[in-house]
Design an enzyme around this catalytic site. Structure first.
Site, PDB file in Angstrom:
ATOM      1  N   LYS A  36       0.843  -1.203   0.000  1.00 51.57           N
ATOM      2  CA  LYS A  36       0.000   0.000   0.000  1.00 51.57           C
ATOM      3  C   LYS A  36       0.877   1.250   0.000  1.00 51.57           C
ATOM      4  O   LYS A  36       2.085   1.170   0.246  1.00 51.57           O
ATOM      5  CB  LYS A  36      -0.915  -0.017   1.230  1.00 51.57           C
ATOM      6  CG  LYS A  36      -0.165   0.149   2.553  1.00 51.57           C
ATOM      7  CD  LYS A  36      -1.084  -0.045   3.751  1.00 51.57           C
ATOM      8  CE  LYS A  36      -0.283   0.065   5.045  1.00 51.57           C
ATOM      9  NZ  LYS A  36      -1.075  -0.353   6.220  1.00 51.57           N
ATOM     10  N   ARG A 134     -10.553   0.621  15.337  1.00 49.88           N
ATOM     11  CA  ARG A 134     -10.570   1.205  14.001  1.00 49.88           C
ATOM     12  C   ARG A 134     -11.581   0.401  13.200  1.00 49.88           C
ATOM     13  O   ARG A 134     -12.728   0.324  13.553  1.00 49.88           O
ATOM     14  CB  ARG A 134      -9.136   1.144  13.425  1.00 49.88           C
ATOM     15  CG  ARG A 134      -8.883   2.080  12.291  1.00 49.88           C
ATOM     16  CD  ARG A 134      -7.407   2.123  11.890  1.00 49.88           C
ATOM     17  NE  ARG A 134      -6.923   0.886  11.270  1.00 49.88           N
ATOM     18  CZ  ARG A 134      -5.703   0.724  10.766  1.00 49.88           C
ATOM     19  NH1 ARG A 134      -4.840   1.709  10.803  1.00 49.88           N
ATOM     20  NH2 ARG A 134      -5.332  -0.423  10.230  1.00 49.88           N
ATOM     21  N   TYR A 270      12.620  31.880   4.713  1.00 48.09           N
ATOM     22  CA  TYR A 270      11.395  32.534   5.177  1.00 48.09           C
ATOM     23  C   TYR A 270      11.440  32.779   6.683  1.00 48.09           C
ATOM     24  O   TYR A 270      11.921  31.930   7.439  1.00 48.09           O
ATOM     25  CB  TYR A 270      10.183  31.647   4.883  1.00 48.09           C
ATOM     26  CG  TYR A 270       9.856  31.544   3.419  1.00 48.09           C
ATOM     27  CD1 TYR A 270       9.565  32.682   2.667  1.00 48.09           C
ATOM     28  CD2 TYR A 270       9.825  30.304   2.784  1.00 48.09           C
ATOM     29  CE1 TYR A 270       9.255  32.579   1.317  1.00 48.09           C
ATOM     30  CE2 TYR A 270       9.507  30.197   1.437  1.00 48.09           C
ATOM     31  CZ  TYR A 270       9.230  31.338   0.703  1.00 48.09           C
ATOM     32  OH  TYR A 270       8.924  31.230  -0.614  1.00 48.09           O
ATOM     33  N   MET A 319       9.014  24.945   0.076  1.00 51.66           N
ATOM     34  CA  MET A 319       8.181  24.002  -0.672  1.00 51.66           C
ATOM     35  C   MET A 319       9.014  23.151  -1.623  1.00 51.66           C
ATOM     36  O   MET A 319       8.839  21.940  -1.716  1.00 51.66           O
ATOM     37  CB  MET A 319       7.112  24.777  -1.450  1.00 51.66           C
ATOM     38  CG  MET A 319       6.077  23.896  -2.099  1.00 51.66           C
ATOM     39  SD  MET A 319       4.966  24.846  -3.144  1.00 51.66           S
ATOM     40  CE  MET A 319       4.058  25.796  -1.933  1.00 51.66           C
TER      41      MET A 319
HETATM   42  C1  PLP Z   1      -0.342  -1.300   6.999  1.00 50.91           C
HETATM   43  C2  PLP Z   1      -0.951  -2.525   7.525  1.00 50.91           C
HETATM   44  C3  PLP Z   1      -0.165  -3.663   7.754  1.00 50.91           C
HETATM   45  C4  PLP Z   1       1.346  -3.657   7.639  1.00 50.91           C
HETATM   46  O1  PLP Z   1       1.900  -3.118   8.810  1.00 50.91           O
HETATM   47  P1  PLP Z   1       3.486  -3.054   9.072  1.00 50.91           P
HETATM   48  O2  PLP Z   1       3.623  -2.588  10.467  1.00 50.91           O
HETATM   49  O3  PLP Z   1       4.019  -2.054   8.104  1.00 50.91           O
HETATM   50  O4  PLP Z   1       4.033  -4.398   8.813  1.00 50.91           O
HETATM   51  C5  PLP Z   1      -0.815  -4.817   8.120  1.00 50.91           C
HETATM   52  N1  PLP Z   1      -2.159  -4.854   8.292  1.00 50.91           N
HETATM   53  C6  PLP Z   1      -2.937  -3.769   8.114  1.00 50.91           C
HETATM   54  C7  PLP Z   1      -4.404  -3.866   8.316  1.00 50.91           C
HETATM   55  C8  PLP Z   1      -2.358  -2.567   7.739  1.00 50.91           C
HETATM   56  O5  PLP Z   1      -3.126  -1.480   7.570  1.00 50.91           O
END
Ligand code: PLP
Length: 381
Positions: A36, A134, A270, A319
């Site tokens: 991801k 969550r 800045y 930036m």
């Molecule tokens: C991102 C994620 C992982 C991977 O987690 P790591 O700590 O990077 O290994 C696993 N399960 C879910 C649901 C996640 O959102």
């Protein structure tokens, strides 16, 4: 000719080293790489193509899964994120079905209901919230979930959960509580006649809690060469004789686009919050918070590496630019390569170091590296 002045280098050999090290600890069939967020900023295409033919990859959303398939990946892609019922209604059914190797996650009854009613049912993982607070069904709802999916048993392929605190504490109390709740959920689902893959662990739990490994582990950060936390590594070393060598696989570089001499008493950047105390030589890097360099690192002890030497950042990160002190470098010139993350000569600047300057974690640094920067594979001699 190089048109990009900043780029990310990926050491695919180190990636495979990490993959093999994790396979050795967890068992090859248990490692489900998480790609991801553009493979945690490393570049999903490079990482996808560098990995051996794994059975399963994990992403957050459907569009990320489609990207992996566009690179030629033919295994299963588990979409871990929540979806809207509309995915399964109308447009989705008209435009054609999702490829059969994309599996979805359901964690609420609205989506589950839409799935039960949908003509075409993508394979489904049922996610339970055992304490992360969550995504996921409440464990108390397990019988209701099992009843809802009873007519479609063959389409249910997984039951999952996620740990909240597997790598941050020396006490296994909370993860154990989560594992117990998860075991109870899975018992209910099995008693209802469902057959599925059980998965709970991300990197930290997979490494530290062998009993959480189940059928597979969703492995993100450790594949990219980082420990979830320093505590996690210490805990692993306490529990085991040897620690797997996880090597960061990403370097971030940029060319110096200008080198200038400034007199004493010159403001830099800045807000005029930095002023030279003596005549100074500075260099400009074509990198800023747009590219993913954290603005929060301004005014800390942040530095980059040039010619193997530390060069402090002066003033606030802009930036698209930042200014560094190169007064101590002989012969420094436009076109020299600066290292923002990675090794240069004897010096190594870790993503964790940059994260510490910005008061955040390595994940937050690498995932923000802008996708517009080219990702290049490091060539080994
Ligand atoms: C991102 C994620 C992982 C991977 O987690 P790591 O700590 O990077 O290994 C696993 N399960 C879910 C649901 C996640 O959102």
């Amino acid at each position: 000719m190089r048109t990009h002045k900043t780029w990310v280098e990926i050491d695919t050999r180190a990636l495979l080293n990490n993959y093999d090290a994790l396979c050795a600890v967890l068992g090859k069939e248990r490692v489900a790489p998480v790609l991801k967020a553009n493979a945690y900023g490393h570049g999903d295409e490079i990482v996808c193509q560098a990995l051996p033919a794994v059975a399963r990859l994990c992403v957050q959303d459907v569009w990320e899964a489609e990207r992996l398939l566009s690179y030629g990946y033919r295994g299963i892609v588990l979409v871990m994120g929540g979806q809207l019922p509309s995915l399964l209604q109308g447009g989705f059914q008209d435009k054609g079905n999702l490829p059969a190797n994309i599996e979805l996650t359901a964690g609420d009854f609205q989506f589950l209901q839409a799935w039960c009613q949908a003509k075409y049912k993508p394979k489904l993982h049922l996610k339970f919230d055992t304490g992360m607070g969550r995504q996921g069904f409440s464990p108390d709802d397990a019988p209701r979930v099992a009843a809802a999916v009873a007519p479609f048993k063959s389409h249910i392929v997984g039951v999952s959960s996620h740990f909240a605190d597997a790598g941050d504490t020396f006490s296994p109390k909370y993860p154990t509580y989560q594992m117990e709740r998860f075991a109870a959920v899975c018992r209910v689902m099995r008693d209802a006649g469902l057959v599925f893959q059980q998965h709970h662990a991300a990197s930290a739990a997979a490494l530290l809690l062998p009993s959480s490994r189940h059928d597979f582990c969703r492995i993100g950060i450790s594949l990219y060469g980082f420990w979830t936390t320093a505590t996690a590594k210490t805990m692993y070393a306490k529990q085991n004789k040897t620690v797997p060598t996880l090597k960061p696989i990403l370097s971030w570089r940029a060319v110096l686009i200008a080198v200038r001499q400034l007199p004493a008493g010159s403001y830099i950047g800045y807000g005029c919050n930095y002023c030279t105390t003596r005549a100074t030589k500075i260099a400009i890097l074509p990198v800023g918070y747009f590219d993913g360099y954290p603005r929060q690192a301004s005014g800390s002890y942040a530095y980059v590496l040039v010619r193997g030497k530390r060069c402090p950042i002066l003033g606030v990160v802009c930036m698209n630019m930042l200014v560094i002190d190169v007064a101590h470098l002989e012969g420094v010139q436009v076109g020299d390569i600066a290292t923002l993350i990675g090794t240069d000569g004897e010096e190594c600047l870790a993503a964790e170091q940059l994260a510490a300057w910005a008061n955040t974690i390595s994940y937050d640094i690498t995932t923000r590296l802008h996708p517009s920067m080219p990702r290049q594979i490091v060539k080994h001699l």
